[in-house]
Motif scaffolding. Structure first.
Motif, PDB file in Angstrom:
ATOM      1  N   VAL A   1       0.870  -1.179   0.000  1.00 31.24           N
ATOM      2  CA  VAL A   1       0.000   0.000   0.000  1.00 31.24           C
ATOM      3  C   VAL A   1       0.904   1.225   0.000  1.00 31.24           C
ATOM      4  O   VAL A   1       1.964   1.236   0.643  1.00 31.24           O
ATOM      5  CB  VAL A   1      -0.958   0.033   1.204  1.00 31.24           C
ATOM      6  CG1 VAL A   1      -1.899  -1.155   1.175  1.00 31.24           C
ATOM      7  CG2 VAL A   1      -0.219   0.088   2.519  1.00 31.24           C
ATOM      8  N   ARG A   2       0.485   2.235  -0.721  1.00 25.14           N
ATOM      9  CA  ARG A   2       1.284   3.454  -0.824  1.00 25.14           C
ATOM     10  C   ARG A   2       1.099   4.329   0.416  1.00 25.14           C
ATOM     11  O   ARG A   2      -0.032   4.488   0.892  1.00 25.14           O
ATOM     12  CB  ARG A   2       0.866   4.252  -2.058  1.00 25.14           C
ATOM     13  CG  ARG A   2       1.143   3.541  -3.364  1.00 25.14           C
ATOM     14  CD  ARG A   2       0.791   4.441  -4.539  1.00 25.14           C
ATOM     15  NE  ARG A   2      -0.636   4.751  -4.570  1.00 25.14           N
ATOM     16  CZ  ARG A   2      -1.206   5.503  -5.495  1.00 25.14           C
ATOM     17  NH1 ARG A   2      -0.478   6.012  -6.474  1.00 25.14           N
ATOM     18  NH2 ARG A   2      -2.505   5.746  -5.464  1.00 25.14           N
ATOM     19  N   VAL A   3       2.186   4.900   0.894  1.00 21.07           N
ATOM     20  CA  VAL A   3       2.072   5.961   1.895  1.00 21.07           C
ATOM     21  C   VAL A   3       2.043   7.256   1.091  1.00 21.07           C
ATOM     22  O   VAL A   3       3.066   7.850   0.760  1.00 21.07           O
ATOM     23  CB  VAL A   3       3.241   5.944   2.892  1.00 21.07           C
ATOM     24  CG1 VAL A   3       3.000   6.995   3.985  1.00 21.07           C
ATOM     25  CG2 VAL A   3       3.398   4.568   3.516  1.00 21.07           C
ATOM     26  N   ALA A   4       0.826   7.697   0.778  1.00 17.64           N
ATOM     27  CA  ALA A   4       0.656   8.798  -0.160  1.00 17.64           C
ATOM     28  C   ALA A   4       0.832  10.161   0.493  1.00 17.64           C
ATOM     29  O   ALA A   4       1.113  11.139  -0.205  1.00 17.64           O
ATOM     30  CB  ALA A   4      -0.734   8.708  -0.797  1.00 17.64           C
ATOM     31  N   GLY A   5       0.659  10.234   1.808  1.00 20.31           N
ATOM     32  CA  GLY A   5       0.796  11.518   2.489  1.00 20.31           C
ATOM     33  C   GLY A   5       1.158  11.345   3.944  1.00 20.31           C
ATOM     34  O   GLY A   5       0.776  10.347   4.571  1.00 20.31           O
ATOM     35  N   SER A   6       1.897  12.309   4.477  1.00 20.27           N
ATOM     36  CA  SER A   6       2.289  12.271   5.886  1.00 20.27           C
ATOM     37  C   SER A   6       2.324  13.698   6.419  1.00 20.27           C
ATOM     38  O   SER A   6       2.808  14.608   5.740  1.00 20.27           O
ATOM     39  CB  SER A   6       3.672  11.620   6.038  1.00 20.27           C
ATOM     40  OG  SER A   6       4.100  11.635   7.388  1.00 20.27           O
ATOM     41  N   GLY A   7       1.793  13.893   7.617  1.00 20.19           N
ATOM     42  CA  GLY A   7       1.821  15.214   8.229  1.00 20.19           C
ATOM     43  C   GLY A   7       1.949  15.096   9.730  1.00 20.19           C
ATOM     44  O   GLY A   7       1.574  14.082  10.318  1.00 20.19           O
ATOM     45  N   ALA A   8       2.482  16.122  10.360  1.00 18.10           N
ATOM     46  CA  ALA A   8       2.625  16.131  11.815  1.00 18.10           C
ATOM     47  C   ALA A   8       2.499  17.561  12.318  1.00 18.10           C
ATOM     48  O   ALA A   8       2.852  18.509  11.607  1.00 18.10           O
ATOM     49  CB  ALA A   8       3.967  15.536  12.240  1.00 18.10           C
ATOM     50  N   SER A   9       1.991  17.697  13.533  1.00 15.58           N
ATOM     51  CA  SER A   9       1.825  19.031  14.093  1.00 15.58           C
ATOM     52  C   SER A   9       1.783  18.955  15.610  1.00 15.58           C
ATOM     53  O   SER A   9       1.174  18.051  16.175  1.00 15.58           O
ATOM     54  CB  SER A   9       0.516  19.662  13.580  1.00 15.58           C
ATOM     55  OG  SER A   9       0.308  20.936  14.169  1.00 15.58           O
TER      56      SER A   9
ATOM     57  N   GLY B   1      -0.369  12.301  11.106  1.00 11.85           N
ATOM     58  CA  GLY B   1      -1.365  11.775  10.173  1.00 11.85           C
ATOM     59  C   GLY B   1      -0.696  11.140   8.968  1.00 11.85           C
ATOM     60  O   GLY B   1       0.338  11.631   8.488  1.00 11.85           O
ATOM     61  N   HIS B   2      -1.246  10.025   8.516  1.00  7.41           N
ATOM     62  CA  HIS B   2      -0.775   9.381   7.289  1.00  7.41           C
ATOM     63  C   HIS B   2      -1.972   9.026   6.417  1.00  7.41           C
ATOM     64  O   HIS B   2      -3.022   8.607   6.939  1.00  7.41           O
ATOM     65  CB  HIS B   2       0.009   8.095   7.585  1.00  7.41           C
ATOM     66  CG  HIS B   2       1.370   8.335   8.159  1.00  7.41           C
ATOM     67  ND1 HIS B   2       1.642   8.248   9.512  1.00  7.41           N
ATOM     68  CD2 HIS B   2       2.544   8.673   7.561  1.00  7.41           C
ATOM     69  CE1 HIS B   2       2.927   8.514   9.713  1.00  7.41           C
ATOM     70  NE2 HIS B   2       3.498   8.764   8.548  1.00  7.41           N
ATOM     71  N   VAL B   3      -1.812   9.169   5.116  1.00 10.18           N
ATOM     72  CA  VAL B   3      -2.798   8.691   4.145  1.00 10.18           C
ATOM     73  C   VAL B   3      -2.197   7.497   3.419  1.00 10.18           C
ATOM     74  O   VAL B   3      -1.097   7.586   2.847  1.00 10.18           O
ATOM     75  CB  VAL B   3      -3.162   9.789   3.125  1.00 10.18           C
ATOM     76  CG1 VAL B   3      -4.008   9.198   1.997  1.00 10.18           C
ATOM     77  CG2 VAL B   3      -3.917  10.927   3.811  1.00 10.18           C
ATOM     78  N   LEU B   4      -2.888   6.377   3.486  1.00  9.27           N
ATOM     79  CA  LEU B   4      -2.471   5.158   2.783  1.00  9.27           C
ATOM     80  C   LEU B   4      -3.480   4.859   1.682  1.00  9.27           C
ATOM     81  O   LEU B   4      -4.691   5.024   1.883  1.00  9.27           O
ATOM     82  CB  LEU B   4      -2.391   3.969   3.744  1.00  9.27           C
ATOM     83  CG  LEU B   4      -1.566   4.137   5.024  1.00  9.27           C
ATOM     84  CD1 LEU B   4      -1.500   2.815   5.792  1.00  9.27           C
ATOM     85  CD2 LEU B   4      -0.160   4.621   4.711  1.00  9.27           C
ATOM     86  N   THR B   5      -2.989   4.399   0.551  1.00  7.08           N
ATOM     87  CA  THR B   5      -3.885   4.081  -0.562  1.00  7.08           C
ATOM     88  C   THR B   5      -3.449   2.788  -1.229  1.00  7.08           C
ATOM     89  O   THR B   5      -2.283   2.381  -1.154  1.00  7.08           O
ATOM     90  CB  THR B   5      -3.893   5.192  -1.624  1.00  7.08           C
ATOM     91  OG1 THR B   5      -2.631   5.202  -2.308  1.00  7.08           O
ATOM     92  CG2 THR B   5      -4.145   6.557  -1.010  1.00  7.08           C
ATOM     93  N   THR B   6      -4.390   2.160  -1.908  1.00  6.14           N
ATOM     94  CA  THR B   6      -4.044   1.042  -2.761  1.00  6.14           C
ATOM     95  C   THR B   6      -3.379   1.570  -4.016  1.00  6.14           C
ATOM     96  O   THR B   6      -3.465   2.758  -4.345  1.00  6.14           O
ATOM     97  CB  THR B   6      -5.298   0.247  -3.157  1.00  6.14           C
ATOM     98  OG1 THR B   6      -6.138   1.101  -3.952  1.00  6.14           O
ATOM     99  CG2 THR B   6      -6.067  -0.220  -1.938  1.00  6.14           C
ATOM    100  N   ALA B   7      -2.731   0.688  -4.753  1.00  6.36           N
ATOM    101  CA  ALA B   7      -2.112   1.106  -6.013  1.00  6.36           C
ATOM    102  C   ALA B   7      -3.168   1.551  -7.002  1.00  6.36           C
ATOM    103  O   ALA B   7      -2.897   2.341  -7.907  1.00  6.36           O
ATOM    104  CB  ALA B   7      -1.294  -0.046  -6.588  1.00  6.36           C
ATOM    105  N   GLU B   8      -4.412   1.045  -6.850  1.00  2.00           N
ATOM    106  CA  GLU B   8      -5.479   1.363  -7.787  1.00  2.00           C
ATOM    107  C   GLU B   8      -6.197   2.666  -7.454  1.00  2.00           C
ATOM    108  O   GLU B   8      -6.971   3.166  -8.267  1.00  2.00           O
ATOM    109  CB  GLU B   8      -6.523   0.235  -7.818  1.00  2.00           C
ATOM    110  CG  GLU B   8      -6.000  -1.092  -8.351  1.00  2.00           C
ATOM    111  CD  GLU B   8      -5.106  -1.799  -7.345  1.00  2.00           C
ATOM    112  OE1 GLU B   8      -5.280  -1.568  -6.128  1.00  2.00           O
ATOM    113  OE2 GLU B   8      -4.233  -2.566  -7.780  1.00  2.00           O
TER     114      GLU B   8
END
Length: 389
Positions: free
Chosen positions: A232-240, A380-387
């Motif tokens: 699964v892709r780690v498409a985004g990451s953020g921290a605050s 925060g992380h956004v995970l996505t499938t390859a599709e």
């Protein structure tokens, strides 16, 4: 720029165990590397989420677990951010792969909370409060969150029954999760009639103390393909970070969590409406309500409706499903491992390995892991499938 992906996950049993932290880690590592080369032939760096040395009188967890994994002469370090330590470890691993420094990084987390007993765990968690303003008053984590819950109930139409319904929903999800610490359903009366902890919070509004470890392998997409692993892709990451003292903060607006989620969305090129499932930090039931609003799933003042079916929620809600794992409340909350257990759940959901608790058609997941009271630090992380688009 390399695309970071999660290529494998593993976890130990959760709850009260006789195993020390290093052995809990070994169980998680063995599951994560089942069918893979030896870690020593693959892993180039290690990050370990761990909240407190007081449970086992142990620091140097980076070196300890690298040694326990059979690794020598690799960068290895402990990451501390109270309950967000696990997600911070994942974030460091993702950044290492993304910037090309390493091709395979192990993000792991461990906590052996029961060794300190309830009073010891309470004291260790209190170290996350501002010492000059709050620690010396003797205030505890439940009483800090009770202040947030009291204010939330005062400012919104939410009731204690609504908070209880969040616990009921998460226990129902955990009943379908073989990894859960409490895989059992409960009803609203059980929550409302449970022992008072800090009004309005009752025993079943609170996540448990427990032991556990988790391991997540972050690699490049190309290496994951060579290893023939679902990815699964780690498409985004953020921290605050936000105010550490409750006395200095807005108690019903977790702005730091909102920024962490929005940063992850921006990196992923999505908005909240695209998220199918979310694992959010429900250390106490009111947290799920606050984070549903911070993540953009719910209009302000309606996050408490997270337990309802999408069609029964207020206008402006998305159709996201929250905490299919059972959340911290019922899946379990071994502090340093929690953020990685969220990643584990998303990985299993997005790769078709979630069994009876699978959310049909899920392609995008948000993870929100908090440390300190509310969003003193949030990852925060956004995970996505390859599709996924």
């Amino acid at each position: 720029m390399p695309q970071p992906v999660i290529a494998s996950v593993g976890a130990s049993p959760l709850g009260r165990t006789d195993l020390p932290g290093r052995d809990l880690f070994s169980v998680a590592l063995a599951e994560a590397f089942d069918g893979l080369p030896d870690p020593a032939d693959l892993v180039e760096a290690v990050y370990v989420g761990n909240q407190s040395e007081s449970y086992e009188h142990q620091i140097m967890y980076g070196t300890l677990l690298a040694e326990w994994a059979g690794l020598r002469h690799v960068p290895a370090e402990r990451v501390e951010g109270c309950a967000a330590a696990g997600a911070l470890a994942l974030r460091h691993a993702v950044k290492d792969v993304r910037n090309g420094e390493h091709e395979a990084v192990l993000a792991c987390g461990v906590e052996k909370m029961t060794s300190a007993g309830t009073s010891g765990a309470t004291d260790a968690l209190s170290a996350a409060f501002d010492r000059a303003i709050e620690q010396r008053s003797g205030i505890t984590a439940p009483s800090q969150y009770a202040l947030l819950a009291q204010r939330y109930l005062h400012e919104t139409e939410a009731t204690e029954r609504d908070l209880a319904e969040i616990a009921v929903k998460n226990h129902a999800n955990a009943a379908r999760n073989p990894r859960a610490q409490f895989p059992k359903e409960i009803d609203v009366a059980t929550v409302l009639e449970s022992d008072p902890i800090a009004p309005p919070l009752k025993l079943y509004d609170c996540a448990p103390v427990g032991d556990g470890a988790a391991a997540v392998l972050v690699t490049t997409a190309e290496l994951a393909a060579d290893l023939d692993r679902p990815q699964v892709r780690v498409a985004g990451s953020g921290a605050s970070a936000n105010n550490i003292a409750v006395a200095e903060r807005d108690m019903t607006d977790v702005a730091g969590a909102r920024i962490a989620a929005e940063t992850a969305y921006e990196e992923a090129g999505i908005d909240a409406a695209a998220v199918d499932i979310a694992e959010v930090h429900d250390a106490f039931t009111v947290c799920e309500a606050l984070l549903a609003e911070a993540a953009g799933f719910a209009p302000a003042g309606t996050g408490y409706q997270s337990y309802r079916a999408p069609a029964e929620r207020a206008d402006g809600w998305t159709d996201v499903q929250l905490s299919p794992s059972g959340g911290l409340k019922a899946r379990g909350h071994p502090i340093g491992a929690t953020g990685l257990l969220q990643a584990l759940e998303a990985y299993e959901q997005l790769t078709g390995a979630a069994g009876d608790r699978a959310v049909e058609g899920a392609e995008t997941a948000l993870l929100l892991n908090e440390g300190g009271v509310a969003d003193a630090v949030t990852v925060g992380h956004v995970l996505t499938t390859a599709e996924a688009p």
